[in-house]
Design a protein around this motif. Structure first.
Motif, PDB file in Angstrom:
ATOM      1  N   PRO A   1      44.597  49.776  31.983  1.00  0.00           N
ATOM      2  CA  PRO A   1      44.119  48.920  33.066  1.00  0.00           C
ATOM      3  C   PRO A   1      45.261  48.471  33.974  1.00  0.00           C
ATOM      4  CG  PRO A   1      44.301  47.677  31.045  1.00  0.00           C
ATOM      5  CD  PRO A   1      44.625  49.096  30.691  1.00  0.00           C
ATOM      6  N   LYS A   2      44.905  48.066  35.169  1.00  0.00           N
ATOM      7  CA  LYS A   2      45.843  47.435  36.090  1.00  0.00           C
ATOM      8  C   LYS A   2      45.844  45.954  35.741  1.00  0.00           C
ATOM      9  CE  LYS A   2      46.690  46.980  41.023  1.00  0.00           C
ATOM     10  NZ  LYS A   2      46.195  47.271  42.361  1.00  0.00           N
ATOM     11  N   LYS A   3      47.021  45.322  35.757  1.00  0.00           N
ATOM     12  CA  LYS A   3      47.126  43.929  35.330  1.00  0.00           C
ATOM     13  C   LYS A   3      47.818  43.087  36.377  1.00  0.00           C
ATOM     14  CE  LYS A   3      47.808  45.747  30.790  1.00  0.00           C
ATOM     15  NZ  LYS A   3      48.872  46.509  30.226  1.00  0.00           N
ATOM     16  N   GLY A   4      47.507  41.824  36.360  1.00  0.00           N
ATOM     17  CA  GLY A   4      48.153  40.865  37.237  1.00  0.00           C
ATOM     18  C   GLY A   4      48.003  39.469  36.674  1.00  0.00           C
ATOM     19  N   THR A   5      48.462  38.512  37.430  1.00  0.00           N
ATOM     20  CA  THR A   5      48.453  37.124  37.013  1.00  0.00           C
ATOM     21  C   THR A   5      47.500  36.329  37.893  1.00  0.00           C
ATOM     22  OG1 THR A   5      50.773  37.363  36.397  1.00  0.00           O
ATOM     23  CG2 THR A   5      49.946  35.119  36.612  1.00  0.00           C
ATOM     24  N   GLY A   6      46.797  35.390  37.297  1.00  0.00           N
ATOM     25  CA  GLY A   6      45.953  34.470  38.041  1.00  0.00           C
ATOM     26  C   GLY A   6      46.226  33.063  37.550  1.00  0.00           C
ATOM     27  N   PHE A   7      45.771  32.081  38.316  1.00  0.00           N
ATOM     28  CA  PHE A   7      45.895  30.714  37.843  1.00  0.00           C
ATOM     29  C   PHE A   7      44.647  29.928  38.195  1.00  0.00           C
ATOM     30  CE2 PHE A   7      47.992  30.782  41.965  1.00  0.00           C
ATOM     31  CZ  PHE A   7      47.496  29.659  42.607  1.00  0.00           C
ATOM     32  N   PHE A   8      44.346  28.979  37.336  1.00  0.00           N
ATOM     33  CA  PHE A   8      43.140  28.172  37.501  1.00  0.00           C
ATOM     34  C   PHE A   8      43.330  27.153  38.614  1.00  0.00           C
ATOM     35  CE2 PHE A   8      42.352  29.881  33.331  1.00  0.00           C
ATOM     36  CZ  PHE A   8      40.987  30.068  33.326  1.00  0.00           C
ATOM     37  N   ILE A   9      42.362  27.130  39.554  1.00  0.00           N
ATOM     38  CA  ILE A   9      42.354  26.115  40.596  1.00  0.00           C
ATOM     39  C   ILE A   9      41.180  25.148  40.393  1.00  0.00           C
ATOM     40  CG2 ILE A   9      43.635  27.521  42.245  1.00  0.00           C
ATOM     41  CD1 ILE A   9      40.924  28.024  43.685  1.00  0.00           C
ATOM     42  N   SER A  10      40.351  25.439  39.412  1.00  0.00           N
ATOM     43  CA  SER A  10      39.328  24.505  38.923  1.00  0.00           C
ATOM     44  C   SER A  10      39.037  24.930  37.485  1.00  0.00           C
ATOM     45  CB  SER A  10      38.054  24.536  39.790  1.00  0.00           C
ATOM     46  OG  SER A  10      37.265  25.660  39.490  1.00  0.00           O
ATOM     47  N   GLU A  11      38.094  24.275  36.836  1.00  0.00           N
ATOM     48  CA  GLU A  11      37.826  24.584  35.427  1.00  0.00           C
ATOM     49  C   GLU A  11      37.415  26.026  35.190  1.00  0.00           C
ATOM     50  OE1 GLU A  11      34.870  21.651  34.441  1.00  0.00           O
ATOM     51  OE2 GLU A  11      36.393  20.328  33.577  1.00  0.00           O
ATOM     52  N   ASN A  12      36.757  26.665  36.179  1.00  0.00           N
ATOM     53  CA  ASN A  12      36.283  28.033  35.961  1.00  0.00           C
ATOM     54  C   ASN A  12      36.573  28.980  37.137  1.00  0.00           C
ATOM     55  OD1 ASN A  12      34.432  26.939  37.743  1.00  0.00           O
ATOM     56  ND2 ASN A  12      32.709  28.009  36.838  1.00  0.00           N
ATOM     57  N   LEU A  13      37.440  28.564  38.066  1.00  0.00           N
ATOM     58  CA  LEU A  13      37.831  29.421  39.194  1.00  0.00           C
ATOM     59  C   LEU A  13      39.295  29.802  39.082  1.00  0.00           C
ATOM     60  CD1 LEU A  13      36.104  27.647  42.227  1.00  0.00           C
ATOM     61  CD2 LEU A  13      35.380  29.756  41.088  1.00  0.00           C
ATOM     62  N   ILE A  14      39.564  31.085  39.298  1.00  0.00           N
ATOM     63  CA  ILE A  14      40.917  31.632  39.175  1.00  0.00           C
ATOM     64  C   ILE A  14      41.323  32.231  40.507  1.00  0.00           C
ATOM     65  CG2 ILE A  14      42.305  33.423  38.044  1.00  0.00           C
ATOM     66  CD1 ILE A  14      40.264  33.120  35.658  1.00  0.00           C
ATOM     67  N   LEU A  15      42.530  31.909  40.939  1.00  0.00           N
ATOM     68  CA  LEU A  15      43.093  32.501  42.146  1.00  0.00           C
ATOM     69  C   LEU A  15      44.095  33.567  41.727  1.00  0.00           C
ATOM     70  CD1 LEU A  15      43.105  32.265  45.268  1.00  0.00           C
ATOM     71  CD2 LEU A  15      45.100  30.774  45.010  1.00  0.00           C
ATOM     72  N   THR A  16      43.953  34.762  42.304  1.00  0.00           N
ATOM     73  CA  THR A  16      44.876  35.853  42.040  1.00  0.00           C
ATOM     74  C   THR A  16      45.130  36.574  43.360  1.00  0.00           C
ATOM     75  OG1 THR A  16      45.354  37.733  40.575  1.00  0.00           O
ATOM     76  CG2 THR A  16      43.100  37.574  41.423  1.00  0.00           C
ATOM     77  N   SER A  17      45.902  37.625  43.331  1.00  0.00           N
ATOM     78  CA  SER A  17      46.172  38.418  44.532  1.00  0.00           C
ATOM     79  C   SER A  17      45.090  39.471  44.711  1.00  0.00           C
ATOM     80  CB  SER A  17      47.524  39.111  44.415  1.00  0.00           C
ATOM     81  OG  SER A  17      48.555  38.156  44.303  1.00  0.00           O
ATOM     82  N   ASN A  18      44.707  39.719  45.942  1.00  0.00           N
ATOM     83  CA  ASN A  18      43.707  40.746  46.224  1.00  0.00           C
ATOM     84  C   ASN A  18      44.178  42.116  45.746  1.00  0.00           C
ATOM     85  OD1 ASN A  18      41.097  41.456  47.632  1.00  0.00           O
ATOM     86  ND2 ASN A  18      42.522  42.843  48.632  1.00  0.00           N
ATOM     87  N   HIS A  19      45.486  42.393  45.866  1.00  0.00           N
ATOM     88  CA  HIS A  19      45.967  43.716  45.448  1.00  0.00           C
ATOM     89  C   HIS A  19      45.805  43.945  43.945  1.00  0.00           C
ATOM     90  CE1 HIS A  19      49.806  41.439  44.873  1.00  0.00           C
ATOM     91  NE2 HIS A  19      49.910  42.248  43.837  1.00  0.00           N
ATOM     92  N   VAL A  20      45.622  42.892  43.182  1.00  0.00           N
ATOM     93  CA  VAL A  20      45.385  43.037  41.738  1.00  0.00           C
ATOM     94  C   VAL A  20      43.981  43.572  41.486  1.00  0.00           C
ATOM     95  CG1 VAL A  20      45.125  41.774  39.558  1.00  0.00           C
ATOM     96  CG2 VAL A  20      47.048  41.271  41.072  1.00  0.00           C
ATOM     97  N   ILE A  21      42.998  43.108  42.242  1.00  0.00           N
ATOM     98  CA  ILE A  21      41.593  43.448  41.963  1.00  0.00           C
ATOM     99  C   ILE A  21      40.994  44.449  42.944  1.00  0.00           C
ATOM    100  CG2 ILE A  21      41.122  41.285  40.775  1.00  0.00           C
ATOM    101  CD1 ILE A  21      39.823  41.742  44.270  1.00  0.00           C
TER     102      ILE A  21
END
Length: 141
Positions: free
Chosen positions: A22-42
């Protein structure tokens, strides 16, 4: 840096049904169930998006859907499908980018043996763009 690690997760996507790696990247929580990541990851995702390495997640793999994304700004907002709720949330801010400012980040790059590692990275902001001007690829750091 301890709280930063607790708010971060690993995002994993498969680019086709036959993908072994798989392709992998990092995300971080900006609310209890929302994750912000880079578009190039997904951006090449062909199937479910897996979320792992969340604080107190145990070994369960979570899944997420894309709620919003922007190619130009290179962000993607993901919403968890499961009931996991992060208790560690990073606050988004709008602050001035300062050239030569020292930065520390944490992410999940692959090490030289292909193993996943959580890694602290340090660096300096070497340039910023103005308005809609994008530097050539060889100048982005």
């Amino acid at each position: 840096m301890i709280e930063l690690r607790k708010a971060i997760c690993k995002v994993k996507i498969y680019t086709d049904e036959n993908s072994i790696y798989p392709k992998k990247g990092t995300g971080f929580f900006i609310s209890e169930n929302l994750i912000l990541t880079s578009n190039h990851v997904i951006e090449n995702s062909k199937g479910q998006i897996e979320i792992s390495k969340c604080y107190n997640q145990n070994e369960n793999v979570l899944t997420a859907n894309i709620v919003d994304n922007c190619v130009e700004c290179d962000y993607a907002l993901l919403e968890l499908n499961e009931e996991y709720k992060s208790e560690f949330i990073l606050e988004l801010c709008d602050s001035e980018i300062i050239e030569e400012e020292n930065i520390r980040i944490f992410g999940y790059p692959n090490d030289t043996q292909g193993q996943d590692v959580g890694e602290n990275l340090v660096g300096t902001i070497t340039m910023k763009t103005e308005d809609d001007v994008t530097p050539p690829d060889n100048q982005i750091q």
